[in-house]
Motif scaffolding. Structure first.
Motif, short mmCIF file in Angstrom:
data_model
loop_
_atom_site.label_atom_id
_atom_site.label_comp_id
_atom_site.label_asym_id
_atom_site.label_seq_id
_atom_site.Cartn_x
_atom_site.Cartn_y
_atom_site.Cartn_z
N HIS A 53 -60.36 82.79 50.77
CA HIS A 53 -59.00 82.17 50.44
C HIS A 53 -58.46 82.22 49.56
O HIS A 53 -59.33 82.30 48.41
CB HIS A 53 -59.34 81.58 51.34
CG HIS A 53 -59.92 81.40 53.05
ND1 HIS A 53 -60.53 81.09 53.75
CD2 HIS A 53 -59.75 82.66 53.82
CE1 HIS A 53 -60.81 81.65 54.92
NE2 HIS A 53 -60.46 82.31 55.45
N VAL A 54 -57.58 81.77 49.74
CA VAL A 54 -56.38 81.02 48.64
C VAL A 54 -55.88 79.65 48.75
O VAL A 54 -54.57 79.84 49.60
CB VAL A 54 -54.64 82.50 48.11
CG1 VAL A 54 -53.92 82.06 47.20
CG2 VAL A 54 -55.86 83.91 47.73
N GLY A 55 -56.31 78.80 48.32
CA GLY A 55 -55.96 77.79 48.33
C GLY A 55 -55.20 77.08 47.27
O GLY A 55 -54.00 75.61 47.55
N CYS A 56 -54.79 77.65 46.17
CA CYS A 56 -53.79 76.83 45.09
C CYS A 56 -53.33 77.72 44.37
O CYS A 56 -53.46 79.28 44.77
CB CYS A 56 -54.95 76.45 44.59
SG CYS A 56 -55.94 76.49 43.50
N GLN A 79 -57.91 75.32 41.54
CA GLN A 79 -58.50 74.31 41.12
C GLN A 79 -59.28 74.37 42.32
O GLN A 79 -59.79 73.44 42.71
CB GLN A 79 -56.79 72.93 41.47
CG GLN A 79 -56.64 72.61 39.99
CD GLN A 79 -57.13 71.77 39.26
OE1 GLN A 79 -58.36 70.82 39.37
NE2 GLN A 79 -57.42 72.27 37.81
N GLY A 82 -60.96 76.48 44.30
CA GLY A 82 -62.32 77.07 44.99
C GLY A 82 -62.20 77.71 45.81
O GLY A 82 -63.83 78.39 46.08
N CYS A 92 -60.95 80.90 46.87
CA CYS A 92 -60.97 81.90 46.04
C CYS A 92 -62.57 82.22 45.87
O CYS A 92 -62.79 83.66 45.53
CB CYS A 92 -60.03 81.98 45.80
SG CYS A 92 -60.88 81.43 43.95
N LYS A 99 -63.89 81.98 40.59
CA LYS A 99 -62.64 82.01 41.32
C LYS A 99 -61.79 83.06 41.29
O LYS A 99 -61.48 83.49 39.70
CB LYS A 99 -62.02 80.66 40.51
CG LYS A 99 -62.88 80.01 40.96
CD LYS A 99 -61.83 78.41 40.12
CE LYS A 99 -62.16 77.53 41.63
NZ LYS A 99 -62.26 75.82 40.36
S1 FES Z 1 -57.24 79.55 45.97
FE1 FES Z 1 -57.78 77.77 44.53
S2 FES Z 1 -58.76 78.17 42.43
FE2 FES Z 1 -58.48 80.19 43.17
#
Ligand code: FES
Ligand code: FES
Lengths: 787, 161
Positions: free
Chosen positions: B37-40, B44, B46, B48, B58
């Motif tokens: 997944h992509v959360g940011c 920051q 994690g 991914c 990451k």
């Molecule tokens: S998507 Fe948030 S650290 Fe990689």
């Protein structure tokens, strides 16, 4: 005795397997054949007049399908507000328009100005850079009190001022409250800020619009907590698509916390554009975009006064709050500082007179709406902080002062218009004293002091109101929606069951907990029951999940529908068993004739319903499927007592949470494992608010905390293990399961406990600090200790 | 566009990627392996995290072409081929270490690597190892508990309810 299945069992979550193996189906995992991508060009100034937008160069860029601006939405409705508040003077709130793409002016950093649709996201982003904007920057209003000054710049030129409403509650109490405060033996006053937060579910928002020309049907895949609400708002108020031609799907959703309740511009845009272009359009928010386009939470500035008589009984409470609405009214924004906040100001205490004043203010910031707890954390924070301060001023034990003023008889009608059906605040406080080991605190403080550290203990109580209802009452209060929920129980021929529910799970584990209820009622195995949610084409019209309502409201609908199933199945069984209906008993998945050994299995009855060869066709229809809508007669009122113990380094101001305990009364509990998880998560977010998180704008309206580099999210090292208990259960008296809701408690109950603990630690070091505003960063704590 | 080849979960894969294609984009969009997944957008959160040549990485911080020839494991490759979940995955289910599931793939990948390197970590070591993984749902309680349990330690005494 812990059970191993049914109501009360800690059944392991069945949804976990797909999430743990990478097989989840989140909105961004959905790709429609031939889809295009949209990139939104957003305002980088907080307030400005749009003189011109030239998209001609951008339109010629490679891969660009079309560039849209506000003018393309001529004749299209704006984003609607779902709650109209009436002010102190009987007038409706000021309700400005909220265009899908900005028209005339931009009003906050992040306000979408243009949307570029292209074959790839990269192409869309590149083309957006070629859009030529002429925006004349205007002075921005950021501070709420300054926004109300004569001559302040206006966020909406067509409104008389930046005041959305000035609300008084209960207005008829005002004079009596003023009088009581004037005559009080003691008045404790506290001014505080409830810091602006960003909900930050880990999954950013995503929307995919798809259009099928063959049947003129639109489908929106979206990260929503309530697909039917989106379908209604977007279909009826924004785009004018009849509901039977509009399907809204919210598949696996990666957390919501309120911020995915609302109808957002991007959802309307992709649906609109896919119809215009006859091509699917996808939008995925980056985290930076989420910070400037997801509705924010909290952001109240409050003055509270607590009056006590000579015996330390609470006699009156008066509050004045400024509540930030941001630049536009998000879907349920007006209800948060009013009906979800003012009605909770009695807390756990029998204060006879209460008056709450709220001024809601427009500013050039992102809209503010419900975030986990929504109004109730703000109420609890100010009340529990002022009670703590009063105890300190009067030199009395903060727990004893609370106990002395606890409501002790139920039902209890508060002076702020709600009636608590049940509760036992003494029991949760007793339980807290035990699980938090208050008896051992002095020894632990000595240990800390021996290391040169300060140690503090913070206690507070909370009351929550969940499952907002009933619909006819909330309608009078300004809600433009009903607040029931619905469930359809579809029994299949071979006895397995699909339950279609209006509630939506985005982490709450409905797929596991809901079947526990139905399995218990029918005496069959949980694995025979599956929950279907999140797709408006599959489920009955339900209101979704927010405000800790799923089990109390939708669960009740599911119980009612299952009761109808049982009633009909008994009729069928009585026919098969040639017995009278009144003698049929259902137990362990078997229908039997009372007092005999004659019985027929669940599966035989369900088969008969669909293969009705031997069946009372003249009396009842074939099939076994029932729907129920449930509209609760009251809120539910979970309550509890929380304790936080901190260690504070006087050299640096750094606070460490050493222990955290929570004793909650949620009424009956269906799955204790899930309930505890909900409390843990809420406490984690509450600690985040108290110590770390802060959404900050500068005076020009630039968002300074726009990424995880600047917005401090709680991480594993910031929190301890929590001790949680929900054994003090006073079941809700008005819903069939006796449940109250547990989703928000942790976030409501924890911030005051943390702040009370830090103040206690500082006081133990001999400094008379009475308040520090959240977040209690080392810098703020250290600075307060220097004065 | 340049061709990249790598081994993902034991399978040889290749594709044509632009120079700025991120590894996570290659996995999610080109290979349609959407478990990661992509959360940011600031490295920051994690969500991914995958394993690249035996290291937890990451995947939003690495370009696809930098993974040329690499051996990669993603969340889809953690369970046994017969579907039996790994010790870490099973412990997350047993101890309710996930709610919405969005951070979970990254958490499992980080935890799996931690336990390879430190088979019986302390609570503090677990919390420290998770500094690059954000979870918004669980308050971390049950994640830390699940990882300690996966390491074979007795977790029954943790904050006894
Ligand atoms: S998507 Fe948030 S650290 Fe990689
Ligand atoms: S389980 Fe939702 S973010 Fe961790």
């Amino acid at each position: 005795m812990p059970k191993d299945s049914g109501i009360g069992a800690a059944s392991k979550r069945r949804e976990d397997v797909r999430f743990l193996t990478g097989a989840g189906n989140y909105t961004d995992d959905i790709n429609v054949y031939g889809q295009a991508y949209v990139y939104f060009l957003r305002s980088d100034v907080a307030h400005g007049r749009i003189n011109s937008i030239d998209t001609s160069a951008a339109s010629e860029m490679p891969g660009v399908v079309r560039v849209f601006t506000g003018d393309d939405f001529e004749g299209v409705g704006g984003l609607p507000c779902g709650w109209q508040v009436t002010d102190r003077f009987g007038q409706p709130m000021q309700e400005p328009g909220h265009p899908v793409l900005a028209r005339g002016k931009v009003r906050h950093v992040g306000d979408p100005i243009a949307a570029v649709v292209a074959d790839t996201l990269q192409q869309a982003r590149d083309a957006a850079e070629a859009i030529e904007l002429d925006i004349e920057e205007l002075p921005a209003v950021v501070d709420m009190k300054a926004a109300l000054n004569e001559g302040a710049a206006k966020v909406h030129d067509e409104l008389p001022s930046n005041l959305c409403y000035d609300w008084g509650f209960v207005e008829d109490n005002k004079a009596a409250v003023d009088e009581a405060i004037k005559n009080a033996a003691h008045v404790t006053t506290l001014e505080l800020i409830n810091n602006r937060l960003v909900a930050n579910p880990m999954e950013p928002r995503v929307a995919v619009g798809d259009y099928n020309r063959a049947n003129d049907e639109s489908t929106l895949y979206t990260t929503s907590q309530n697909p039917h609400v989106i379908r209604l708002l977007m279909g009826a108020f924004v785009l004018g698509i009849p509901e039977h031609k509009l399907r809204v799907v919210a598949p696996d959703v990666g957390g919501g916390f309120g911020t995915k309740i609302f109808h957002y511009a991007e959802e309307a845009f992709v649906t609109f554009a896919s119809r215009k272009l006859n091509r699917a359009v996808k939008w995925t928010a980056s985290r930076s975009e989420a910070f400037m386009s997801d509705a924010h939470g909290r952001d109240h500035v409050t003055k509270i006064e607590l009056a006590l008589d000579a015996d330390n009984n609470f006699t009156a409470i008066r509050t004045e709050t400024y509540a930030n609405m941001g630049a536009y009214l998000s879907t349920f924004a007006p209800s948060v500082p009013t009906w979800l906040h003012g009605t909770l100001m009695a807390g756990n205490y029998k204060t006879p007179l209460i008056y709450v004043n709220v001024k809601a203010v427009f500013t050039n910031t992102v809209p503010v709406d419900a975030y986990r707890g929504a109004g109730r954390p703000e109420a609890t924070y100010q009340l529990e902080r002022v009670v703590d301060k009063a105890a300190r001023e009067l030199g009395v034990d903060p727990i004893a002062l609370r106990r002395q003023n606890f409501i002790s008889e139920f039902p209890y009608a508060t002076p702020v218009a709600v009636e608590y059906d049940t509760g036992n605040y003494f029991a949760t406080m007793d339980k807290l004293e035990e699980i938090a080991d208050l008896a051992g605190f002095d020894a632990r403080r000595k240990e800390s002091e021996a290391k040169g550290m300060l140690r503090g203990l913070g206690i507070n109580c909370y009351i929550e109101a969940c499952g907002i209802a009933p619909s006819n009452l909330v309608g009078q209060l300004g809600a433009r929606a009903g607040l029931y929920d619905a469930a359809t129980v579809r029994v299949n021929a071979t006895g397995s069951i699909s339950v279609m529910v209006g509630a939506h799970s985005h982490g709450q584990g409905h797929e596991t907990a809901f079947p526990q209820v139905v399995a218990d009622m029918l005496g069959i195995d949980e694995s025979m029951i599956e929950i279907v949610h999140g797709d408006s084409s599959k489920i009955p019209f339900g209101m979704g999940t927010y405000g800790s309502r799923s089990l109390a409201v939708c669960g009740s609908a599911m119980v009612r529908a299952t009761e109808k199933i049982i009633k009909k199945a008994k009729k069928i069984a009585s026919h098969l068993l040639e017995a009278s209906e009144g003698d049929i008993e259902l137990k362990d998945g078997k229908f039997s004739v009372a007092g005999t050994d004659k019985s027929v299995a669940w599966g035989d009855v369900t088969l008969a319903a669909y293969v009705p060869h031997n069946y009372p066709l003249e009396d009842i229809e074939p099939g076994l499927e029932e729907t129920a809508f449930y509209d609760p007669s009251n809120f539910t009122y979970p309550s509890g007592a929380y304790c936080c113990e901190v260690e504070l380094d006087p050299e640096t101001g750094k606070v460490t949470i050493e222990r955290f305990a929570a004793a909650d009364d949620f009424g009956n509990v269906v799955n204790p494992m899930i309930v505890e998880g909900q409390v843990h998560g809420g406490i984690g977010q509450g600690i985040g608010q108290a110590l770390l998180e802060n959404c900050v704008y500068d005076s020009e309206g630039q968002l300074l905390s726009a990424s995880y580099m600047d917005y401090a999210m709680p991480r594993a090292e910031d929190v301890p293990f929590y001790v949680v208990d929900h054994s003090c259960a006073t079941p809700c008296t008005h819903n069939p399961l006796g449940v109250k809701g547990c989703g928000e408690a942790g976030a409501i109950g924890s911030p005051p406990a943390v702040v009370n603990a830090v103040i206690d630690a500082i006081q133990s070091g001999g400094k008379n600090v009475l308040h520090i505003d959240m977040p209690l960063s080392p810098q703020r704590v250290w600075a307060a200790m220097q004065d | 566009m340049a061709k990249v080849s790598m081994t993902v979960n034991g399978r040889a894969v290749s594709g044509d990627v632009a120079g700025n294609r991120l590894l996570v984009e290659f996995l999610r969009e080109d290979l349609r392996m959407t478990g990661t997944h992509v959360g940011c957008d600031t490295s920051q959160c994690g969500a991914c995290v995958v394993h690249v040549n035996g290291k937890a990485v990451k995947s939003c911080t690495m370009l696809a072409h930098e993974a040329e020839g690499a051996t990669i494991t993603t969340i889809e490759g953690i369970a046994s081929p017969d579907g039996t979940m790994s010790r870490v995955q099973q412990a997350f289910q047993d101890h309710h270490g996930l709610q919405c599931g969005f951070c979970t793939p990254g958490m499992v990948m980080t935890a799996t690597k931690l336990l390879e390197q430190n088979p019986t970590p302390t609570e503090a070591e677990v919390r420290h190892a998770l500094e690059g993984n954000i979870c918004r749902c669980t308050g971390y309680h049950n994640i830390v508990k699940a990882i300690l349990a996966a390491s074979g330690q007795d977790v029954s005494k943790i904050a006894a309810e």
